[in-house]
Design a protein around this motif. Structure first.
Motif, PDB file in Angstrom:
ATOM      1  N   LYS A   1       0.832  -1.195   0.000  1.00  0.00           N
ATOM      2  CA  LYS A   1       0.000   0.000   0.000  1.00  0.00           C
ATOM      3  C   LYS A   1       0.876   1.258   0.000  1.00  0.00           C
ATOM      4  O   LYS A   1       0.643   2.194  -0.766  1.00  0.00           O
ATOM      5  CB  LYS A   1      -0.923  -0.006   1.225  1.00  0.00           C
ATOM      6  CG  LYS A   1      -1.879   1.153   1.273  1.00  0.00           C
ATOM      7  CD  LYS A   1      -2.791   1.060   2.478  1.00  0.00           C
ATOM      8  CE  LYS A   1      -3.710   2.264   2.527  1.00  0.00           C
ATOM      9  NZ  LYS A   1      -4.548   2.271   3.723  1.00  0.00           N
ATOM     10  N   ILE A   2       1.895   1.265   0.855  1.00  0.00           N
ATOM     11  CA  ILE A   2       2.811   2.411   0.932  1.00  0.00           C
ATOM     12  C   ILE A   2       3.558   2.566  -0.385  1.00  0.00           C
ATOM     13  O   ILE A   2       3.769   3.679  -0.868  1.00  0.00           O
ATOM     14  CB  ILE A   2       3.795   2.246   2.110  1.00  0.00           C
ATOM     15  CG1 ILE A   2       3.039   2.394   3.426  1.00  0.00           C
ATOM     16  CG2 ILE A   2       4.930   3.256   2.033  1.00  0.00           C
ATOM     17  CD1 ILE A   2       3.843   1.990   4.648  1.00  0.00           C
ATOM     18  N   ASP A   3       3.927   1.447  -0.978  1.00  0.00           N
ATOM     19  CA  ASP A   3       4.644   1.492  -2.248  1.00  0.00           C
ATOM     20  C   ASP A   3       3.818   2.198  -3.317  1.00  0.00           C
ATOM     21  O   ASP A   3       4.345   2.983  -4.099  1.00  0.00           O
ATOM     22  CB  ASP A   3       5.001   0.077  -2.705  1.00  0.00           C
ATOM     23  CG  ASP A   3       5.697   0.097  -4.040  1.00  0.00           C
ATOM     24  OD1 ASP A   3       6.821   0.622  -4.102  1.00  0.00           O
ATOM     25  OD2 ASP A   3       5.091  -0.376  -5.026  1.00  0.00           O
ATOM     26  N   SER A   4       2.547   1.931  -3.332  1.00  0.00           N
ATOM     27  CA  SER A   4       1.661   2.590  -4.296  1.00  0.00           C
ATOM     28  C   SER A   4       1.654   4.097  -4.060  1.00  0.00           C
ATOM     29  O   SER A   4       1.701   4.890  -5.012  1.00  0.00           O
ATOM     30  CB  SER A   4       0.249   2.019  -4.169  1.00  0.00           C
ATOM     31  OG  SER A   4      -0.623   2.665  -5.035  1.00  0.00           O
ATOM     32  N   GLN A   5       1.631   4.501  -2.798  1.00  0.00           N
ATOM     33  CA  GLN A   5       1.646   5.928  -2.467  1.00  0.00           C
ATOM     34  C   GLN A   5       2.983   6.563  -2.846  1.00  0.00           C
ATOM     35  O   GLN A   5       3.019   7.689  -3.358  1.00  0.00           O
ATOM     36  CB  GLN A   5       1.377   6.125  -0.970  1.00  0.00           C
ATOM     37  CG  GLN A   5      -0.011   5.715  -0.557  1.00  0.00           C
ATOM     38  CD  GLN A   5      -0.182   5.672   0.959  1.00  0.00           C
ATOM     39  OE1 GLN A   5       0.787   5.755   1.711  1.00  0.00           O
ATOM     40  NE2 GLN A   5      -1.416   5.527   1.404  1.00  0.00           N
ATOM     41  N   ILE A   6       4.074   5.838  -2.607  1.00  0.00           N
ATOM     42  CA  ILE A   6       5.402   6.342  -2.979  1.00  0.00           C
ATOM     43  C   ILE A   6       5.474   6.526  -4.491  1.00  0.00           C
ATOM     44  O   ILE A   6       5.964   7.547  -4.991  1.00  0.00           O
ATOM     45  CB  ILE A   6       6.513   5.389  -2.484  1.00  0.00           C
ATOM     46  CG1 ILE A   6       6.680   5.516  -0.969  1.00  0.00           C
ATOM     47  CG2 ILE A   6       7.835   5.670  -3.193  1.00  0.00           C
ATOM     48  CD1 ILE A   6       7.640   4.505  -0.361  1.00  0.00           C
ATOM     49  N   ASN A   7       4.985   5.547  -5.207  1.00  0.00           N
ATOM     50  CA  ASN A   7       5.004   5.608  -6.664  1.00  0.00           C
ATOM     51  C   ASN A   7       4.246   6.839  -7.166  1.00  0.00           C
ATOM     52  O   ASN A   7       4.726   7.554  -8.046  1.00  0.00           O
ATOM     53  CB  ASN A   7       4.406   4.323  -7.241  1.00  0.00           C
ATOM     54  CG  ASN A   7       4.714   4.145  -8.698  1.00  0.00           C
ATOM     55  OD1 ASN A   7       5.686   4.686  -9.220  1.00  0.00           O
ATOM     56  ND2 ASN A   7       3.884   3.384  -9.377  1.00  0.00           N
ATOM     57  N   GLN A   8       3.070   7.096  -6.597  1.00  0.00           N
ATOM     58  CA  GLN A   8       2.281   8.260  -7.000  1.00  0.00           C
ATOM     59  C   GLN A   8       3.011   9.568  -6.663  1.00  0.00           C
ATOM     60  O   GLN A   8       3.006  10.508  -7.465  1.00  0.00           O
ATOM     61  CB  GLN A   8       0.904   8.235  -6.325  1.00  0.00           C
ATOM     62  CG  GLN A   8      -0.003   7.137  -6.826  1.00  0.00           C
ATOM     63  CD  GLN A   8      -0.188   7.180  -8.329  1.00  0.00           C
ATOM     64  OE1 GLN A   8      -0.436   8.225  -8.907  1.00  0.00           O
ATOM     65  NE2 GLN A   8      -0.038   6.034  -8.964  1.00  0.00           N
ATOM     66  N   SER A   9       3.649   9.618  -5.508  1.00  0.00           N
ATOM     67  CA  SER A   9       4.360  10.834  -5.101  1.00  0.00           C
ATOM     68  C   SER A   9       5.540  11.114  -6.017  1.00  0.00           C
ATOM     69  O   SER A   9       5.781  12.267  -6.394  1.00  0.00           O
ATOM     70  CB  SER A   9       4.847  10.718  -3.657  1.00  0.00           C
ATOM     71  OG  SER A   9       3.756  10.638  -2.783  1.00  0.00           O
ATOM     72  N   VAL A  10       6.271  10.066  -6.384  1.00  0.00           N
ATOM     73  CA  VAL A  10       7.417  10.268  -7.278  1.00  0.00           C
ATOM     74  C   VAL A  10       6.934  10.700  -8.665  1.00  0.00           C
ATOM     75  O   VAL A  10       7.528  11.584  -9.285  1.00  0.00           O
ATOM     76  CB  VAL A  10       8.291   8.996  -7.354  1.00  0.00           C
ATOM     77  CG1 VAL A  10       9.322   9.107  -8.460  1.00  0.00           C
ATOM     78  CG2 VAL A  10       8.986   8.767  -6.025  1.00  0.00           C
ATOM     79  N   LYS A  11       5.859  10.099  -9.130  1.00  0.00           N
ATOM     80  CA  LYS A  11       5.316  10.523 -10.433  1.00  0.00           C
ATOM     81  C   LYS A  11       4.895  11.989 -10.380  1.00  0.00           C
ATOM     82  O   LYS A  11       5.132  12.735 -11.325  1.00  0.00           O
ATOM     83  CB  LYS A  11       4.139   9.635 -10.830  1.00  0.00           C
ATOM     84  CG  LYS A  11       4.581   8.273 -11.299  1.00  0.00           C
ATOM     85  CD  LYS A  11       3.408   7.413 -11.688  1.00  0.00           C
ATOM     86  CE  LYS A  11       3.912   6.035 -12.120  1.00  0.00           C
ATOM     87  NZ  LYS A  11       2.824   5.120 -12.458  1.00  0.00           N
ATOM     88  N   GLN A  12       4.291  12.391  -9.266  1.00  0.00           N
ATOM     89  CA  GLN A  12       3.896  13.791  -9.083  1.00  0.00           C
ATOM     90  C   GLN A  12       5.129  14.685  -9.107  1.00  0.00           C
ATOM     91  O   GLN A  12       5.124  15.758  -9.704  1.00  0.00           O
ATOM     92  CB  GLN A  12       3.148  13.938  -7.761  1.00  0.00           C
ATOM     93  CG  GLN A  12       2.717  15.344  -7.429  1.00  0.00           C
ATOM     94  CD  GLN A  12       2.065  15.427  -6.047  1.00  0.00           C
ATOM     95  OE1 GLN A  12       1.764  14.422  -5.421  1.00  0.00           O
ATOM     96  NE2 GLN A  12       1.859  16.632  -5.571  1.00  0.00           N
ATOM     97  N   LEU A  13       6.192  14.231  -8.462  1.00  0.00           N
ATOM     98  CA  LEU A  13       7.432  14.985  -8.416  1.00  0.00           C
ATOM     99  C   LEU A  13       8.044  15.130  -9.809  1.00  0.00           C
ATOM    100  O   LEU A  13       8.494  16.216 -10.196  1.00  0.00           O
ATOM    101  CB  LEU A  13       8.412  14.276  -7.487  1.00  0.00           C
ATOM    102  CG  LEU A  13       9.570  15.053  -6.927  1.00  0.00           C
ATOM    103  CD1 LEU A  13       9.070  16.205  -6.080  1.00  0.00           C
ATOM    104  CD2 LEU A  13      10.443  14.133  -6.106  1.00  0.00           C
TER     105      LEU A  13
END
Length: 176
Positions: free
Chosen positions: A87-99
């Motif tokens: 679950k956290i990995d999915s959030q990390i992935n979204q944050s990096v894409k946003q970045l």
């Protein structure tokens, strides 16, 4: 009497066969879990470099950078379950894409060789995670089927084997 002994031996042989089969499938799931955790660790190892590189150029995205750093810390904690890590990995992935999308607003950052190399490394790690995810989901699907089929489900019950969840991608990730 001889018939009873033969029946017991046959049942014992079936029990041994199904026990060994379930152990093999369980080990495949454990192997797949280890593989995906190794790939996720590779992703998490890129985050500090990405944060450091981006920090010098981006002044307004500090909340995203702080969020990324804290999620990485939680994901690397040994007490975090695999389900929580996914679950956290999915959030990390979204944050990096946003970045990375935000980097479009910073021409100096986009032109940075370090940032370009990090983007390429990130893409490579994403491809490996995707392959590991497929391997993991196949192993978990085979495992979940095996522990439900009769008569394996009886042996699985004695072994206290419980169904495992697959590594699902979020709706937001499928849209991207």
């Amino acid at each position: 009497m001889l018939l009873l002994i033969i029946a017991i031996v046959v049942l014992l042989l079936f029990g041994i066969y199904y026990y060994n089969r379930l152990i093999r499938i369980k080990n495949e799931v454990d192997n797949a879990t280890g593989s995906i955790n190794a790939m996720l660790k590779n992703r998490y190892d890129l985050i500090p470099n990405l944060v450091d590189t981006v920090k010098t150029y981006m002044t307004y995205e500090t909340d995203v950078l702080n969020k990324l750093t804290s999620m990485r810390t939680i994901a690397l904690d040994n007490r975090t379950s695999d389900k929580e890590k996914f679950k956290i990995d999915s959030q990390i992935n979204q944050s990096v894409k946003q970045l990375i999308v935000s980097a479009e607003n910073y021409p100096d950052l986009k032109a940075s060789q370090n940032f370009t190399q990090l983007q390429e490394s990130w893409t490579d790690v994403e491809d490996r995670i995707s392959a590991s995810r497929r391997f993991y989901n196949n192993a978990v699907t085979e495992y979940n089927i095996a522990i439900k089929y009769f008569p394996q489900n009886i042996v699985a019950g004695f072994m206290n084997l419980k169904p495992k969840s697959i590594f699902e991608i979020t709706t937001q990730e499928t849209e991207n």
